[in-house]
Design an enzyme around this catalytic site. Structure first.
Site, PDB file in Angstrom:
ATOM      1  N   GLU A  17       0.737  -1.208   0.090  1.00 18.97           N
ATOM      2  CA  GLU A  17       0.023  -0.033  -0.113  1.00 18.97           C
ATOM      3  C   GLU A  17       0.811   1.243   0.020  1.00 18.97           C
ATOM      4  O   GLU A  17       1.968   1.337   0.706  1.00 18.97           O
ATOM      5  CB  GLU A  17      -0.794   0.101   1.258  1.00 18.97           C
ATOM      6  N   ARG A  21       0.010  10.303   1.196  1.00 21.88           N
ATOM      7  CA  ARG A  21       0.383  11.474   2.126  1.00 21.88           C
ATOM      8  C   ARG A  21       1.480  12.189   1.459  1.00 21.88           C
ATOM      9  O   ARG A  21       2.054  13.375   2.118  1.00 21.88           O
ATOM     10  CB  ARG A  21       0.550  11.034   3.524  1.00 21.88           C
ATOM     11  N   LYS A  84     -10.070  -1.448   5.911  1.00 26.63           N
ATOM     12  CA  LYS A  84      -8.689  -1.470   6.672  1.00 26.63           C
ATOM     13  C   LYS A  84      -9.263  -0.844   8.164  1.00 26.63           C
ATOM     14  O   LYS A  84      -9.782   0.143   8.294  1.00 26.63           O
ATOM     15  CB  LYS A  84      -7.896  -0.207   5.997  1.00 26.63           C
TER      16      LYS A  84
END
Length: 186
Positions: A17, A21, A84
């Site tokens: 993943e 950000r 998640k």
């Protein structure tokens, strides 16, 4: 990003993943996908529909939105199949996941945050867990030091633990079948 992807693959882990950000997330996904086409790469910390489009255009195979971002979930046409669960440890770990799983029978979970090599199998043993996050394998200082051999080693150790745990489960299931067969003979 490419050396990390290669280190993960060399360690036997073909899933990653990349969080949105940073401004280079889209390019990182694209380069990782080109260098390691066998790898399943997704985009994490996707906050809006523009980032969904960018992630998918770069080759992301899945989207992770923090919390339950209704706009992002509704925008993703395939529906919600995996959630998640972050930060797993701080939110009560496996007990909380099991409590959430009861009313949401169609949803599976991917816990991250506070998962360690010593706790990952207790999560992975639960049938509603599809994967666990393991940031201990890709520590920032290892990336900064360009110690990709250490990342490969930590990844290989995690994969080996998982394989050993799964083999143990298969042995237990096999023993149970033998016991059943023996009991039918008597």
């Amino acid at each position: 990003a490419v050396p990390v992807a290669k280190a993960l693959c060399e360690g036997g882990l073909y899933l990653a993943e990349v969080t949105f950000r940073t401004v280079c997330a889209e390019e990182a996904i694209r380069r990782m996908k080109e260098a390691c086409p066998q790898m399943l790469i997704g985009a994490g910390t996707v906050l809006n529909t523009q980032q969904v489009d960018e992630a998918l255009a770069s080759g992301a195979a899945f989207i992770v939105a923090p919390g339950f971002n209704e706009k992002v979930v509704n925008y993703c046409t395939h529906g919600l199949e995996v959630v998640k669960f972050f930060p797993a440890k701080e939110l009560g770990g496996l007990a909380t996941i099991k409590a959430l799983a009861a009313p949401y029978g169609q949803v599976n979970f991917m816990p991250t945050g506070g998962i360690t090599p010593d706790t990952m199998m207790e999560y992975l043993d639960y049938e509603r867990i599809v994967a666990c996050g393991g940031s201990w394998m890709v520590k920032e200082d290892l990336i900064r030091q360009k110690d990709f051999k250490a990342i490969t080693k930590l990844t290989a150790e995690a994969v080996k633990r998982i394989q050993k745990g799964k083999q143990g489960q298969e042995a237990e299931q096999h023993l149970t079948k033998e016991e059943c067969a023996a009991s039918q003979l008597t």
